[in-house]
Motif scaffolding. Structure first.
Motif, PDB file in Angstrom:
ATOM      1  N   ASP A   1       0.845  -1.188   0.000  1.00  0.00           N
ATOM      2  CA  ASP A   1       0.000   0.000   0.000  1.00  0.00           C
ATOM      3  C   ASP A   1       0.883   1.242   0.000  1.00  0.00           C
ATOM      4  OD1 ASP A   1      -2.060   1.805   0.161  1.00  0.00           O
ATOM      5  OD2 ASP A   1      -3.039   0.828   1.850  1.00  0.00           O
ATOM      6  N   LEU A   2       0.913   1.930  -1.108  1.00  0.00           N
ATOM      7  CA  LEU A   2       1.821   3.065  -1.283  1.00  0.00           C
ATOM      8  C   LEU A   2       1.360   4.330  -0.574  1.00  0.00           C
ATOM      9  CD1 LEU A   2       2.585   2.657  -5.093  1.00  0.00           C
ATOM     10  CD2 LEU A   2       3.966   1.881  -3.150  1.00  0.00           C
ATOM     11  N   ARG A   3       0.070   4.416  -0.274  1.00  0.00           N
ATOM     12  CA  ARG A   3      -0.454   5.674   0.259  1.00  0.00           C
ATOM     13  C   ARG A   3      -0.833   5.619   1.723  1.00  0.00           C
ATOM     14  NH1 ARG A   3      -4.921   7.564  -3.860  1.00  0.00           N
ATOM     15  NH2 ARG A   3      -5.360   8.814  -2.055  1.00  0.00           N
TER      16      ARG A   3
ATOM     17  N   ALA B   1       5.264  11.930  -5.001  1.00  0.00           N
ATOM     18  CA  ALA B   1       4.327  12.104  -6.113  1.00  0.00           C
ATOM     19  C   ALA B   1       4.284  10.836  -6.955  1.00  0.00           C
ATOM     20  CB  ALA B   1       4.737  13.305  -6.958  1.00  0.00           C
ATOM     21  N   ALA B   2       5.419  10.157  -7.058  1.00  0.00           N
ATOM     22  CA  ALA B   2       5.468   8.913  -7.833  1.00  0.00           C
ATOM     23  C   ALA B   2       4.590   7.835  -7.198  1.00  0.00           C
ATOM     24  CB  ALA B   2       6.908   8.420  -7.950  1.00  0.00           C
TER      25      ALA B   2
ATOM     26  N   THR C   1       1.562   6.116  -9.148  1.00  0.00           N
ATOM     27  CA  THR C   1       1.537   4.662  -9.325  1.00  0.00           C
ATOM     28  C   THR C   1       0.254   4.073  -8.757  1.00  0.00           C
ATOM     29  OG1 THR C   1       3.943   4.546  -9.262  1.00  0.00           O
ATOM     30  CG2 THR C   1       2.747   2.513  -8.788  1.00  0.00           C
ATOM     31  N   ASP C   2      -0.141   4.511  -7.565  1.00  0.00           N
ATOM     32  CA  ASP C   2      -1.375   4.021  -6.960  1.00  0.00           C
ATOM     33  C   ASP C   2      -2.580   4.402  -7.807  1.00  0.00           C
ATOM     34  OD1 ASP C   2      -2.896   2.889  -4.561  1.00  0.00           O
ATOM     35  OD2 ASP C   2      -3.799   4.861  -4.838  1.00  0.00           O
ATOM     36  N   GLY C   3      -2.612   5.623  -8.295  1.00  0.00           N
ATOM     37  CA  GLY C   3      -3.729   6.072  -9.136  1.00  0.00           C
ATOM     38  C   GLY C   3      -3.830   5.269 -10.426  1.00  0.00           C
TER      39      GLY C   3
END
Length: 121
Positions: free
Chosen positions: A47-49, A63-64, A68-70
């Motif tokens: 989970d990146l966020r 921001a990356a 990536t998650d989006g």
């Protein structure tokens, strides 16, 4: 089986639309291939966020990571039928993937029988 033509243009792949029927594991394989081709498969693995207990509390998300998650969330949502409209709003790709696996992943025979009973009784 139906396909989302917008996703084909975005990823160059024909990912079947998941409507809750058919072979979920085969569908996840095709979606994972599309995520890998787009370079965003990491978002369903980690989970990146979200900050977890084992990460520093002040983790700064790049921001990356958000991009990536989006991208991953978009690929997954575009491969879902209308029965899931609005169900995964404000969820990360990791959360969506985990929820789909919980809903449709391989289950024991007893779990499947109980789910059928719950749905129809």
């Amino acid at each position: 089986m139906s396909y989302n033509d917008n996703e084909m243009m975005a990823t160059g792949m024909r990912v079947p639309i998941w409507d809750g029927s058919g072979n979920f594991n085969a569908w996840t394989d095709k979606v994972m291939t599309a995520l890998q081709d787009k370079g965003c498969a990491i978002a369903v693995v980690r989970d990146l966020r979200r900050v977890t207990a084992d990460e520093p509390l002040k983790r700064i998300f790049s921001a990356a990571d958000y991009k990536t998650d989006g991208q991953a969330a978009s690929v997954i949502k575009n491969a879902l039928s209308d029965i899931h409209d609005g169900q995964f709003t404000d969820m990360t790709a990791f959360e969506i993937w985990a929820e789909l696996k919980k809903l449709y992943g391989t289950q024991s025979a007893d779990d499947l029988v109980n789910k059928i009973i719950d749905l129809f009784c």
